[in-house]
Design a protein around this motif. Sequence first.
Motif, short mmCIF file in Angstrom:
data_model
loop_
_atom_site.label_atom_id
_atom_site.label_comp_id
_atom_site.label_asym_id
_atom_site.label_seq_id
_atom_site.Cartn_x
_atom_site.Cartn_y
_atom_site.Cartn_z
N TYR A 134 0.86 -1.18 0.00
CA TYR A 134 0.00 0.00 0.00
C TYR A 134 0.90 1.23 0.00
CZ TYR A 134 -3.87 -3.13 1.01
OH TYR A 134 -4.81 -4.13 0.93
N MET A 135 0.68 2.14 -0.95
CA MET A 135 1.54 3.32 -1.09
C MET A 135 0.71 4.60 -1.05
SD MET A 135 4.47 2.20 -3.86
CE MET A 135 5.41 3.67 -3.47
N HIS A 136 1.19 5.58 -0.27
CA HIS A 136 0.54 6.87 -0.16
C HIS A 136 0.92 7.76 -1.35
CE1 HIS A 136 -0.07 5.38 3.89
NE2 HIS A 136 1.24 5.29 4.04
N ASP A 137 0.27 8.93 -1.43
CA ASP A 137 0.53 9.89 -2.52
C ASP A 137 0.43 9.21 -3.88
OD1 ASP A 137 1.03 12.30 -1.03
OD2 ASP A 137 2.93 11.44 -0.39
N GLY A 138 -0.68 8.52 -4.10
CA GLY A 138 -0.87 7.76 -5.32
C GLY A 138 -0.72 8.56 -6.60
N GLN A 139 -0.93 9.88 -6.53
CA GLN A 139 -0.79 10.72 -7.71
C GLN A 139 0.62 10.68 -8.29
OE1 GLN A 139 -2.14 11.62 -4.75
NE2 GLN A 139 -3.59 13.32 -4.97
N MET A 140 1.60 10.38 -7.44
CA MET A 140 3.00 10.52 -7.83
C MET A 140 3.66 9.21 -8.26
SD MET A 140 3.31 13.75 -7.29
CE MET A 140 5.05 13.88 -7.68
N LEU A 141 2.93 8.12 -8.32
CA LEU A 141 3.58 6.81 -8.41
C LEU A 141 3.89 6.33 -9.82
CD1 LEU A 141 1.52 4.87 -5.70
CD2 LEU A 141 3.60 6.24 -5.41
N PHE A 142 3.02 6.64 -10.80
CA PHE A 142 3.08 5.89 -12.05
C PHE A 142 3.38 6.69 -13.32
CE2 PHE A 142 0.00 3.70 -9.24
CZ PHE A 142 0.68 2.50 -9.06
N ASP A 143 2.92 7.92 -13.41
CA ASP A 143 2.92 8.60 -14.71
C ASP A 143 3.33 10.05 -14.55
OD1 ASP A 143 2.43 9.61 -17.22
OD2 ASP A 143 0.44 8.71 -17.43
N ALA A 144 4.54 10.38 -15.00
CA ALA A 144 5.07 11.74 -14.83
C ALA A 144 4.29 12.77 -15.64
CB ALA A 144 6.54 11.78 -15.23
N THR A 145 3.58 12.35 -16.68
CA THR A 145 2.85 13.32 -17.50
C THR A 145 1.63 13.88 -16.78
OG1 THR A 145 1.42 11.66 -18.56
CG2 THR A 145 3.58 12.09 -19.57
N THR A 146 1.25 13.29 -15.64
CA THR A 146 0.07 13.75 -14.91
C THR A 146 0.41 14.37 -13.57
OG1 THR A 146 -0.31 11.62 -13.79
CG2 THR A 146 -1.28 11.89 -15.97
N TRP A 148 2.39 17.14 -10.85
CA TRP A 148 2.61 18.59 -10.81
C TRP A 148 4.04 18.98 -11.22
CZ3 TRP A 148 6.36 20.80 -7.74
CH2 TRP A 148 6.90 20.00 -6.74
N ASN A 149 5.01 18.09 -11.00
CA ASN A 149 6.41 18.44 -11.28
C ASN A 149 7.03 17.58 -12.39
OD1 ASN A 149 6.55 16.00 -9.99
ND2 ASN A 149 8.08 16.60 -8.48
N ASN A 150 6.19 16.86 -13.13
CA ASN A 150 6.67 16.00 -14.22
C ASN A 150 7.66 14.96 -13.73
OD1 ASN A 150 5.16 17.37 -16.25
ND2 ASN A 150 6.70 18.99 -16.26
N GLN A 151 7.48 14.50 -12.51
CA GLN A 151 8.28 13.41 -11.96
C GLN A 151 7.36 12.34 -11.40
OE1 GLN A 151 10.90 15.47 -9.17
NE2 GLN A 151 12.56 15.37 -10.65
N GLU A 152 7.91 11.15 -11.22
CA GLU A 152 7.14 10.03 -10.68
C GLU A 152 8.06 9.09 -9.95
OE1 GLU A 152 6.40 6.74 -13.32
OE2 GLU A 152 6.92 7.99 -15.05
N TRP A 153 7.48 8.16 -9.21
CA TRP A 153 8.27 7.15 -8.50
C TRP A 153 8.69 6.01 -9.42
CZ3 TRP A 153 8.56 5.86 -2.90
CH2 TRP A 153 8.33 6.98 -2.09
N ARG A 154 8.09 5.91 -10.59
CA ARG A 154 8.39 4.83 -11.54
C ARG A 154 8.11 3.45 -10.93
NH1 ARG A 154 13.32 4.03 -13.37
NH2 ARG A 154 12.57 3.37 -15.42
N VAL A 155 7.03 3.37 -10.20
CA VAL A 155 6.67 2.12 -9.53
C VAL A 155 6.44 1.00 -10.54
CG1 VAL A 155 4.86 0.99 -8.18
CG2 VAL A 155 5.77 3.20 -7.45
N ASP A 156 5.74 1.31 -11.63
CA ASP A 156 5.43 0.25 -12.59
C ASP A 156 6.69 -0.31 -13.23
OD1 ASP A 156 5.31 2.96 -13.55
OD2 ASP A 156 4.76 2.20 -15.52
N GLU A 157 7.62 0.58 -13.65
CA GLU A 157 8.84 0.10 -14.29
C GLU A 157 9.69 -0.75 -13.34
OE1 GLU A 157 8.04 4.13 -16.34
OE2 GLU A 157 7.81 3.26 -14.36
N VAL A 158 9.91 -0.23 -12.14
CA VAL A 158 10.83 -0.91 -11.23
C VAL A 158 10.20 -2.16 -10.62
CG1 VAL A 158 12.23 -0.67 -9.14
CG2 VAL A 158 12.05 1.23 -10.74
N ALA A 159 8.94 -2.08 -10.23
CA ALA A 159 8.27 -3.26 -9.69
C ALA A 159 8.18 -4.36 -10.73
CB ALA A 159 6.88 -2.89 -9.17
#
Length: 283
Positions: free
Chosen positions: A69-81, A83-94
């Motif tokens: 379970y991960m908080h701040d779900g807005q930031m996890l998957f897609d940098a194009t959506t 606020w800062n054009n960054q993401e955690w890249r969860v899908d790629e790394v997982a």
Amino acid sequence: MRRGLPFFALVTMLFSLLSHADIDRPLNQVSSGQLDTIGSFESAFIPSRRIQVWRPDNYNSETKYSVIYMHDGQMLFDATTTWNNQEWRVDEVAGKLQAEQQTRPFIVVGIDNGGDQRRYLEYLPQKPYMRLSAEQKVKLFTPLTNEPIADYSTIIESDKYLRFIVEELKPYIDTHYSVHTDKHNTFIMGSSMGGLISMYALAEYPNVFGAAACVSTHWVGGSTSQENPITAEFMHYLKNDFPAPGEHRIYFDYGDQTLDAIYPPLQAQVDKIMTARGYEQTN
């Protein structure tokens, strides 16, 4: 090519900026696996919000998966959506970790934050906050709001937020996905204020969560000053309320630049407490 932060990167973004929320959020796209989106997950405890469930490419009903379970779900998957054009890249790394069989099979449940001030109210550990004096509570909120608060003793909602995860969201995931339901396969993770609530979740629900990852944990609790009474209460909570080692694991990290520059001495205090409690590198 999508830009983003590594999965366990040292997150140095201001916690207040992490909470930027859009009313109509576009569906996130993933490079690995599939993403199931629940646009508005209803709750009896907190306002409804989007939930995203990431499944690896080879997801199937014959396999049982662990759950993060991960908080701040807005930031996890897609940098194009974001606020800062960054993401955690969860899908790629997982996806990569599982494809290379470096980990057990798992899915990720991304929980959107409630936006701006609500993120703070839901992520600040409630029991340490309640130990503050009335004057200290007012002082803690002064930098965060320009409007007077009617009742500082009831404003924090992290206990409700955790009840939402444990009593509503987890049963839904356990029912609708092919997952292990025991604590040894149930984990929680977040950064900054999300690191605080992950620590708190493990302590409050040791029979639900087996491990927590706390990235750039915001031990100052909303302030940027190391001279903050809430920090002392976090330390008191770790000493007295955190579960003993044996069946639990916890991960901490921090950077040393921008906001993270205030974390090293505070994390050193935490490490000392955890070592005294019996935790070591293996857990």
